[in-house]
Design a protein around this motif. Structure first.
Motif, mmCIF file in Angstrom:
data_model
loop_
_atom_site.group_PDB
_atom_site.id
_atom_site.type_symbol
_atom_site.label_atom_id
_atom_site.label_comp_id
_atom_site.label_asym_id
_atom_site.label_seq_id
_atom_site.Cartn_x
_atom_site.Cartn_y
_atom_site.Cartn_z
ATOM 1 N N PRO A 153 0.809 -1.229 0.000
ATOM 2 C CA PRO A 153 0.000 0.000 0.000
ATOM 3 C C PRO A 153 0.838 1.272 0.000
ATOM 4 C CG PRO A 153 -0.932 -1.587 1.524
ATOM 5 C CD PRO A 153 0.372 -2.146 1.073
ATOM 6 N N LEU A 154 1.972 1.264 0.693
ATOM 7 C CA LEU A 154 2.857 2.430 0.677
ATOM 8 C C LEU A 154 3.411 2.675 -0.722
ATOM 9 C CD1 LEU A 154 4.813 1.951 4.024
ATOM 10 C CD2 LEU A 154 3.296 3.860 3.473
ATOM 11 N N ILE A 155 3.774 1.603 -1.415
ATOM 12 C CA ILE A 155 4.271 1.746 -2.788
ATOM 13 C C ILE A 155 3.174 2.303 -3.693
ATOM 14 C CG2 ILE A 155 5.083 0.468 -4.816
ATOM 15 C CD1 ILE A 155 6.504 -1.448 -2.887
ATOM 16 N N VAL A 156 1.954 1.791 -3.516
ATOM 17 C CA VAL A 156 0.824 2.274 -4.323
ATOM 18 C C VAL A 156 0.586 3.760 -4.077
ATOM 19 C CG1 VAL A 156 -1.653 2.069 -4.738
ATOM 20 C CG2 VAL A 156 -0.274 0.012 -4.407
ATOM 21 N N PHE A 157 0.578 4.155 -2.804
ATOM 22 C CA PHE A 157 0.335 5.559 -2.482
ATOM 23 C C PHE A 157 1.463 6.432 -3.023
ATOM 24 C CE2 PHE A 157 0.489 9.342 0.205
ATOM 25 C CZ PHE A 157 -0.829 9.755 0.134
ATOM 26 N N GLY A 158 2.701 5.979 -2.867
ATOM 27 C CA GLY A 158 3.833 6.740 -3.405
ATOM 28 C C GLY A 158 3.739 6.881 -4.913
ATOM 29 N N SER A 159 3.291 5.824 -5.595
ATOM 30 C CA SER A 159 3.120 5.891 -7.044
ATOM 31 C C SER A 159 2.050 6.907 -7.426
ATOM 32 C CB SER A 159 2.743 4.508 -7.597
ATOM 33 O OG SER A 159 3.748 3.560 -7.316
ATOM 34 N N ALA A 160 0.959 6.951 -6.638
ATOM 35 C CA ALA A 160 -0.105 7.929 -6.903
ATOM 36 C C ALA A 160 0.409 9.349 -6.762
ATOM 37 C CB ALA A 160 -1.286 7.683 -5.960
ATOM 38 N N VAL A 161 1.210 9.595 -5.739
ATOM 39 C CA VAL A 161 1.772 10.935 -5.539
ATOM 40 C C VAL A 161 2.712 11.300 -6.687
ATOM 41 C CG1 VAL A 161 3.265 12.344 -4.058
ATOM 42 C CG2 VAL A 161 1.537 10.848 -3.033
ATOM 43 N N LEU A 162 3.576 10.365 -7.089
ATOM 44 C CA LEU A 162 4.520 10.631 -8.179
ATOM 45 C C LEU A 162 3.791 10.871 -9.499
ATOM 46 C CD1 LEU A 162 7.338 8.031 -7.412
ATOM 47 C CD2 LEU A 162 7.436 10.518 -7.123
ATOM 48 N N LEU A 163 2.731 10.102 -9.760
ATOM 49 C CA LEU A 163 1.964 10.315 -10.986
ATOM 50 C C LEU A 163 1.246 11.656 -10.964
ATOM 51 C CD1 LEU A 163 0.479 6.786 -11.747
ATOM 52 C CD2 LEU A 163 1.879 8.169 -13.287
ATOM 53 N N THR A 164 0.759 12.056 -9.799
ATOM 54 C CA THR A 164 0.119 13.369 -9.674
ATOM 55 C C THR A 164 1.117 14.478 -9.987
ATOM 56 O OG1 THR A 164 -1.385 12.507 -7.979
ATOM 57 C CG2 THR A 164 -1.162 14.895 -8.138
ATOM 58 N N ILE A 165 2.318 14.367 -9.422
ATOM 59 C CA ILE A 165 3.370 15.349 -9.696
ATOM 60 C C ILE A 165 3.713 15.346 -11.188
ATOM 61 C CG2 ILE A 165 5.796 15.923 -9.292
ATOM 62 C CD1 ILE A 165 5.439 14.774 -6.452
ATOM 63 N N GLY A 166 3.821 14.148 -11.773
ATOM 64 C CA GLY A 166 4.152 14.046 -13.192
ATOM 65 C C GLY A 166 3.097 14.667 -14.092
ATOM 66 N N LEU A 167 1.821 14.400 -13.800
ATOM 67 C CA LEU A 167 0.746 14.977 -14.611
ATOM 68 C C LEU A 167 0.687 16.489 -14.448
ATOM 69 C CD1 LEU A 167 -2.095 12.346 -14.051
ATOM 70 C CD2 LEU A 167 -0.903 12.822 -16.192
ATOM 71 N N GLN A 168 0.912 16.955 -13.221
ATOM 72 C CA GLN A 168 0.910 18.398 -12.985
ATOM 73 C C GLN A 168 2.039 19.064 -13.775
ATOM 74 O OE1 GLN A 168 -1.625 19.276 -10.766
ATOM 75 N NE2 GLN A 168 -1.360 21.353 -11.552
#
Length: 298
Positions: A153-168
């Motif tokens: 779950p930590l990896i999943v959440f970290g991936s969500a944050v990184l993808l959000t930063i990438g899309l932004q």
């Protein structure tokens, strides 16, 4: 009588519920980002979005079982496949449904949803499946003596944050992002400026479905899935987008987290209340703050 130990245990239970809700919210955010992207640019609600999550889970399962890849290595196969499916789907079908009337796109994507479900039932039957994570799904990191967080779950959440930063970053700092914003604001003016709207729409859908390639594998690693699970994932994605605010990537992440926390707290109140409490929170936000918390698009 000293009730301090009991109060401390109760406090730990609720802190744990919030932590687990935040981590589940990361997966919901991954489901929702593509939905937010497509609606923000094309005003298109993809009813087949949840079924595409499950489709990517099954493609990931085949990559793991047939090609012998580890789940994270399988993403290198699944994401390009998902990207291609998204581009071809938009360019070949969905571009012809975009207009002021949302009904054609709703009908077409509903048909695609039914088709995906039936194809998956035909090839994989109705049995539930899971993607083996080689024990990663059971590993955890100790926070305190009574609190822990799962590694996956930590990896999943970290991936969500990184993808959000990438899309932004993509939308704010690249020519493609400027084309996305221009097309979203005024597609007619964008055409006059030399932007190929059909291509831009297809790229947006390709990115949205490509994200589902990651989300689908994570979903298959975290829990079991079956061909008919898509509508439930669509609901979670839709709720996360509405709670956070349409068109906002950080809002989508926040919406997924709030939905996850609501479900987790509901589950602690009663095991059968988890999903229900999430829906109740969504309806309350829809009633009192219909634009969500961080809207970019009305």
């Amino acid at each position: 009588m000293n009730n301090a130990p009991a109060r401390r245990r109760n406090m730990i239970v609720w802190i744990d519920a919030i932590i687990q809700g935040i981590l589940v919210g990361g997966l919901y955010a991954l489901f929702a980002m593509g939905l937010s992207l497509m609606f923000g640019i094309m005003r298109l609600v993809n009813v087949a979005h949840g079924d595409m999550v499950i489709l990517m889970s099954f493609i990931g399962l085949m990559a793991v079982e047939k090609l012998g890849l580890q789940p994270f290595a399988a993403m290198a196969v699944v994401v390009p496949v998902a990207f291609s499916i998204g581009y071809l789907l938009q360019r070949g079908i969905l571009n012809f449904t975009i207009g002021k009337d949302p009904l054609p796109s709703l009908i077409v994507t509903f048909g695609i949803s039914i088709m995906i479900q039936n194809l998956l039932l035909e090839f994989f039957s109705a049995d539930t499946r899971a993607i083996s994570a080689s024990g990663l799904e059971s590993r955890s990191i100790t926070i305190t003596d009574n609190l822990a967080a799962g590694v996956l779950p930590l990896i999943v959440f970290g991936s969500a944050v990184l993808l959000t930063i990438g899309l932004q970053w993509l939308f704010g700092n690249t020519s493609m992002g400027r084309a996305f914003r221009a097309t979203s604001d005024d597609h007619g003016a964008a055409v006059l400026m030399g932007i190929n709207n059909a291509h831009i729409y297809a790229l947006a859908t390709a990115i949205a479905v490509g994200i589902l390639g990651i989300a689908g594998i994570f979903h298959g690693m975290r829990t079991t899935f079956s061909p008919t699970d898509g509508p439930a994932q669509l609901i979670y994605a839709f709720e996360a987008v509405i709670i956070g605010g349409i068109g906002s990537f950080w809002g989508t992440l926040a919406g997924g987290v709030l939905l996850g926390i609501a479900q987790s707290i509901g589950s602690r109140l009663d095991p059968g209340w988890g999903v229900l409490v999430g829906h109740v929170v969504f309806v309350a936000i829809l009633l009192f703050k219909p634009d969500g918390f961080f809207p970019r698009t009305r």
